[in-house]
Design a protein around this motif. Structure first.
Motif, short mmCIF file in Angstrom:
data_model
loop_
_atom_site.label_atom_id
_atom_site.label_comp_id
_atom_site.label_asym_id
_atom_site.label_seq_id
_atom_site.Cartn_x
_atom_site.Cartn_y
_atom_site.Cartn_z
N VAL A 163 0.75 -1.19 0.08
CA VAL A 163 -0.02 0.17 -0.05
C VAL A 163 0.86 1.36 -0.08
CG1 VAL A 163 -2.22 0.00 0.90
CG2 VAL A 163 -0.56 -0.63 2.25
N GLY A 164 1.98 1.24 0.71
CA GLY A 164 2.80 2.34 0.86
C GLY A 164 3.42 2.53 -0.47
N ASP A 165 3.76 1.75 -1.30
CA ASP A 165 4.36 1.91 -2.50
C ASP A 165 3.44 2.61 -3.43
OD1 ASP A 165 6.77 0.42 -1.85
OD2 ASP A 165 5.91 -1.33 -2.73
N VAL A 166 2.18 1.97 -3.35
CA VAL A 166 1.08 2.65 -4.20
C VAL A 166 0.98 4.05 -4.00
CG1 VAL A 166 -1.16 2.28 -5.17
CG2 VAL A 166 0.22 0.22 -4.53
N ALA A 167 0.67 4.25 -2.65
CA ALA A 167 0.63 5.35 -2.03
C ALA A 167 1.50 6.49 -2.64
CB ALA A 167 0.42 5.61 -0.45
N ARG A 168 2.74 6.21 -2.26
CA ARG A 168 3.79 7.26 -3.03
C ARG A 168 4.03 7.33 -4.41
NH1 ARG A 168 6.24 4.66 1.58
NH2 ARG A 168 6.71 2.85 0.36
N ARG A 169 3.45 6.30 -5.01
CA ARG A 169 3.49 6.32 -6.42
C ARG A 169 2.47 7.05 -7.18
NH1 ARG A 169 7.56 3.72 -9.22
NH2 ARG A 169 8.95 2.41 -8.12
N SER A 170 1.31 6.68 -6.68
CA SER A 170 0.23 7.36 -7.21
C SER A 170 -0.22 8.80 -6.33
CB SER A 170 -0.90 6.36 -7.01
OG SER A 170 -1.35 6.20 -5.47
N GLY A 171 0.33 9.16 -5.46
CA GLY A 171 0.16 10.30 -4.71
C GLY A 171 -1.08 10.52 -4.04
N VAL A 172 -1.89 9.40 -3.77
CA VAL A 172 -3.10 9.30 -2.72
C VAL A 172 -2.59 8.81 -1.54
CG1 VAL A 172 -4.70 9.00 -4.73
CG2 VAL A 172 -4.11 7.02 -3.25
N SER A 173 -3.15 9.09 -0.47
CA SER A 173 -2.84 8.42 1.12
C SER A 173 -3.37 6.86 0.73
CB SER A 173 -3.36 9.33 2.13
OG SER A 173 -5.03 8.97 2.07
N VAL A 174 -2.51 6.31 2.15
CA VAL A 174 -2.76 5.06 2.38
C VAL A 174 -4.52 4.92 2.83
CG1 VAL A 174 -2.27 3.27 4.01
CG2 VAL A 174 -0.38 4.35 2.97
N SER A 175 -4.82 5.63 3.48
CA SER A 175 -6.26 5.65 3.87
C SER A 175 -7.03 5.80 2.95
CB SER A 175 -6.50 6.58 5.00
OG SER A 175 -6.29 8.06 4.41
N THR A 176 -6.69 6.46 1.87
CA THR A 176 -7.63 6.70 0.48
C THR A 176 -7.72 5.15 -0.13
OG1 THR A 176 -7.12 9.04 0.45
CG2 THR A 176 -7.85 7.98 -1.57
N LEU A 177 -6.44 4.65 -0.22
CA LEU A 177 -6.38 3.36 -0.97
C LEU A 177 -7.05 2.26 -0.21
CD1 LEU A 177 -2.42 3.27 -1.76
CD2 LEU A 177 -4.76 3.66 -3.31
N HIS A 178 -7.11 2.17 1.11
CA HIS A 178 -8.11 1.48 1.91
C HIS A 178 -9.47 1.69 1.59
CE1 HIS A 178 -5.03 0.74 5.55
NE2 HIS A 178 -4.75 0.22 4.34
N PHE A 179 -9.73 2.98 1.44
CA PHE A 179 -11.18 3.49 1.25
C PHE A 179 -11.62 2.93 -0.23
CE2 PHE A 179 -13.89 6.69 -0.48
CZ PHE A 179 -15.04 6.81 0.24
N TYR A 180 -10.63 2.73 -1.14
CA TYR A 180 -10.98 2.78 -2.34
C TYR A 180 -11.27 1.20 -2.66
CZ TYR A 180 -9.72 7.13 -4.37
OH TYR A 180 -9.61 8.62 -4.76
N GLU A 181 -10.35 0.52 -1.88
CA GLU A 181 -10.40 -1.17 -1.91
C GLU A 181 -11.97 -1.44 -1.09
OE1 GLU A 181 -7.02 -3.55 -1.22
OE2 GLU A 181 -8.17 -4.54 0.33
N GLU A 182 -12.29 -0.87 -0.02
CA GLU A 182 -13.41 -1.16 0.63
C GLU A 182 -14.79 -0.93 -0.40
OE1 GLU A 182 -14.85 0.43 5.08
OE2 GLU A 182 -14.72 2.05 3.54
N LYS A 183 -14.57 0.30 -1.20
CA LYS A 183 -15.73 0.70 -2.09
C LYS A 183 -15.74 -0.20 -3.58
CE LYS A 183 -17.30 3.94 0.26
NZ LYS A 183 -18.89 4.00 0.70
N GLY A 184 -14.38 -1.19 -3.47
CA GLY A 184 -14.61 -1.95 -4.59
C GLY A 184 -13.96 -1.33 -5.81
N LEU A 185 -13.40 -0.37 -5.71
CA LEU A 185 -12.58 0.52 -6.78
C LEU A 185 -11.41 -0.11 -7.15
CD1 LEU A 185 -13.78 3.98 -5.63
CD2 LEU A 185 -14.02 3.19 -8.11
N ILE A 186 -10.63 -0.43 -6.46
CA ILE A 186 -9.36 -1.49 -6.61
C ILE A 186 -9.28 -2.54 -6.10
CG2 ILE A 186 -8.07 0.76 -6.93
CD1 ILE A 186 -6.74 0.36 -4.37
N TYR A 187 -8.54 -3.71 -6.54
CA TYR A 187 -8.55 -5.08 -5.60
C TYR A 187 -6.89 -5.34 -5.80
CZ TYR A 187 -13.19 -5.36 -7.41
OH TYR A 187 -14.38 -5.03 -7.54
N GLY A 188 -6.61 -6.34 -4.66
CA GLY A 188 -5.40 -6.74 -4.39
C GLY A 188 -5.53 -7.92 -3.78
#
Lengths: 156, 156
Positions: free
Chosen positions: B10-35
């Motif tokens: 998540v940290g890698d993605v956060a750094r590379r995409s410019g969104v925060s880790v909590s936002t990535l959690h949020f997107y995953e929770e909402k079904g926008l991204i998968y891992g």
DNA sequence: TCTTGACCTCGACTATAGCTGAGGTTCTAG
DNA sequence: CTAGAACCTCAGCTATAGTCGAGGTCAAGA
């Protein structure tokens, strides 16, 4: 029976402006509209309020948040009924704001269209991915907030 | 050390995409991204996720709400990495949506501008006040919802 | 006068798009 | 092998823009 000089109740304003009573309460609470109270604590509005509500609705269509609408309305003279000139000033500043938003969206649309041919969103090539991505590629470090602010500054 | 084929945290993605880790959690929770998850329950993402996040951010700039972005992303083939054509289809539909928004705002801006000369928002004259107002003027009754829907239908 | 519709406040709830912190676990470099 | 950075979940908070209902009050026509 239909006395046009009469003050308006919330219900009157709701019917005539097309917003709900609860919304009018909300606008009053937020300081967007004003009225007096009867001895029995009921709201009474002057005719000006209809124009205020109309302006609020139109500004919202333009995507202006209520707090900005509030500060714009606060520029109006509070001692007298606003004149044509007063409203025109407001309209002019919002028109400029709207133009800026249109320009921004138009740019985005053009980039979208060019992206159809560019292998959409490929790293380092697509204009939609940059300049943010250039920063993200440049190395590790606590730059998330910096990037985010940068992105907001550039795009908003 | 810098293995580009490695899965991303998540940290890698956060750094590379410019969104925060909590936002990535949020997107995953909402079904926008998968891992996938490691045995220790930590998130691991494929490289595709960077493109997904980029698309989400760009679509948000265009004013598309997350739930619409989600359904658009859901149109992508879920068994394979999306191709250039897949992304192009997405881009094209959003480009159209964007054009519609631009048209709507442009119309609004034009009306704003004509209003500078029309004694802004005068009843029954100003295009910004109508057609809503014609309905509101026509008489009492439970038309608030109708008017509101009408306004939304016409304007959105 | 009385009834009924309109009004009052206040708190809770909706949706969108996240952020923050507590308390606990995992991963990795030295 | 261990310290510390990074990760985990979950609950609660932010802001915007309202809506809804409960419980109670006001006002105007018959």
């Amino acid at each position: 029976m239909l006395d046009v000089t009469r003050e308006l109740t919330v219900g009157d304003v709701a019917r005539r402006s097309g917003v709900s009573v609860s919304t009018l309460h909300f606008y009053e609470e937020k300081g967007l509209i004003y009225g007096r109270r009867t001895s029995g604590n009921q709201r009474r509005y002057g005719r000006d309020v209809l124009r205020f509500v109309a302006v609020i609705k139109v500004a919202q269509r333009a995507g202006i948040p209520l707090k900005d609408i509030k500060s714009a309305l606060a520029q109006l003279p509070n001692s007298r009924t606003p004149t044509k000139e007063d409203w025109a000033r407001l309209t002019r500043s919002w028109s400029d704001m709207l133009q800026a938003r249109i320009d921004s969206l138009t740019q985005l649309r053009d980039q979208f269209e060019s992206c159809i041919g560019c292998g959409c969103l490929s790293l380092a090539v697509c204009p939609l991915r940059n300049p943010d991505d250039a920063l993200a590629q440049s190395g590790p470090g606590p730059r998330v907030l910096i990037d985010t602010n940068e992105a907001e500054r550039v795009l908003s």
